[in-house]
Scaffold this motif. Sequence first.
Motif, mmCIF file in Angstrom:
data_model
loop_
_atom_site.group_PDB
_atom_site.id
_atom_site.type_symbol
_atom_site.label_atom_id
_atom_site.label_comp_id
_atom_site.label_asym_id
_atom_site.label_seq_id
_atom_site.Cartn_x
_atom_site.Cartn_y
_atom_site.Cartn_z
ATOM 1 N N GLY A 87 0.797 -1.221 0.000
ATOM 2 C CA GLY A 87 0.000 0.000 0.000
ATOM 3 C C GLY A 87 0.828 1.268 0.000
ATOM 4 N N LEU A 88 2.160 1.139 0.086
ATOM 5 C CA LEU A 88 3.030 2.310 0.060
ATOM 6 C C LEU A 88 3.043 2.930 -1.330
ATOM 7 C CD1 LEU A 88 5.978 0.768 2.068
ATOM 8 C CD2 LEU A 88 4.572 2.681 2.845
ATOM 9 N N ARG A 89 3.139 4.259 -1.385
ATOM 10 C CA ARG A 89 3.144 4.976 -2.656
ATOM 11 C C ARG A 89 4.257 6.024 -2.659
ATOM 12 N NH1 ARG A 89 0.524 1.241 -3.427
ATOM 13 N NH2 ARG A 89 -1.616 1.049 -4.225
ATOM 14 N N GLY A 90 4.653 6.443 -3.853
ATOM 15 C CA GLY A 90 5.555 7.577 -4.018
ATOM 16 C C GLY A 90 6.899 7.391 -3.338
ATOM 17 N N ASP A 91 7.354 8.466 -2.682
ATOM 18 C CA ASP A 91 8.684 8.486 -2.080
ATOM 19 C C ASP A 91 8.812 7.461 -0.958
ATOM 20 O OD1 ASP A 91 9.234 10.578 -3.808
ATOM 21 O OD2 ASP A 91 8.695 12.109 -2.334
ATOM 22 N N ALA A 92 7.724 7.226 -0.223
ATOM 23 C CA ALA A 92 7.781 6.219 0.845
ATOM 24 C C ALA A 92 8.033 4.837 0.264
ATOM 25 C CB ALA A 92 6.476 6.231 1.645
ATOM 26 N N ALA A 93 7.390 4.516 -0.864
ATOM 27 C CA ALA A 93 7.594 3.219 -1.506
ATOM 28 C C ALA A 93 9.024 3.071 -1.994
ATOM 29 C CB ALA A 93 6.609 3.046 -2.662
ATOM 30 N N VAL A 94 9.586 4.140 -2.538
ATOM 31 C CA VAL A 94 10.984 4.099 -3.004
ATOM 32 C C VAL A 94 11.919 3.771 -1.843
ATOM 33 C CG1 VAL A 94 12.884 5.471 -3.936
ATOM 34 C CG2 VAL A 94 10.599 5.675 -4.940
ATOM 35 N N ASN A 95 11.723 4.454 -0.727
ATOM 36 C CA ASN A 95 12.626 4.231 0.408
ATOM 37 C C ASN A 95 12.380 2.895 1.088
ATOM 38 O OD1 ASN A 95 14.645 6.384 0.867
ATOM 39 N ND2 ASN A 95 12.839 7.690 0.677
ATOM 40 N N TRP A 96 11.166 2.366 0.994
ATOM 41 C CA TRP A 96 10.919 1.003 1.463
ATOM 42 C C TRP A 96 11.743 0.013 0.641
ATOM 43 C CZ3 TRP A 96 9.125 -2.325 4.939
ATOM 44 C CH2 TRP A 96 8.819 -3.633 4.536
ATOM 45 N N ARG A 97 11.724 0.186 -0.680
ATOM 46 C CA ARG A 97 12.482 -0.730 -1.545
ATOM 47 C C ARG A 97 13.979 -0.626 -1.272
ATOM 48 N NH1 ARG A 97 8.433 1.002 -5.304
ATOM 49 N NH2 ARG A 97 9.831 2.544 -6.234
#
Length: 224
Positions: A87-97
């Motif tokens: 459910g992460l999107r945008g910059d948060a999803a990038v930093n999760w990866r």
Amino acid sequence: MLATSLRRDQVRQIDQIAIEQYGMSGLVLMENAGRGAAEAIAPLVRGRNPVILAGRGNNAGDGYVIARHLQLLGCEPAIVQLTDPSGLRGDAAVNWRIAQAAEIPTWSVQEEGLEELLERAGRSDAIVDAMVGTGAHGALREPYSRAAAAANRAAALRIAIDLPSGIDCDTGTAAGECFRADQTMTFVARKRGFESPESKQWTGHVTVIPIGVPRKLLRSVYLH
């Protein structure tokens, strides 16, 4: 002289103008925020193994950056992912990866039940709150309410990112369960709600972390 606190709408306005008018990448702002917070947190948690309670918004993204930089500063953090990371999107999803590629230890609600996850987090000796940010209104929803309650019961140093989850940015009040921080690392400026005496029971000591937003931009927002 610049004002000393920001309302919720001003926080949103600063981010929007920095990205749309100044051409600053949201990833750069998040990196600056997370790195600055980690540098302030590292001396507080040295010798401890901090856990970062992460939700699904940009506050969680800040938490992933913080975990990465805490590693570089000699700490051994772990991420406690309280929601489905898909459910992460945008910059948060990038930093999760990035955090997953870097193999930062992660405990996920998908792999463990929430109660088991919170019990493990509660045994940590330092807990970093990166659950919800300044845009949140009203009482904390689950699983954040239970996570805040578990953190508050723990014999741990508690550190909030930007503001404690559960506190209202503008009023400094809590409608329900609220993360009770010993230290709050807040970005750009203190938040308007911090001016309320009631907020101190939730924020603890407040440290302001610059994120590289130009002074001209800050002045334009403070004047309106």
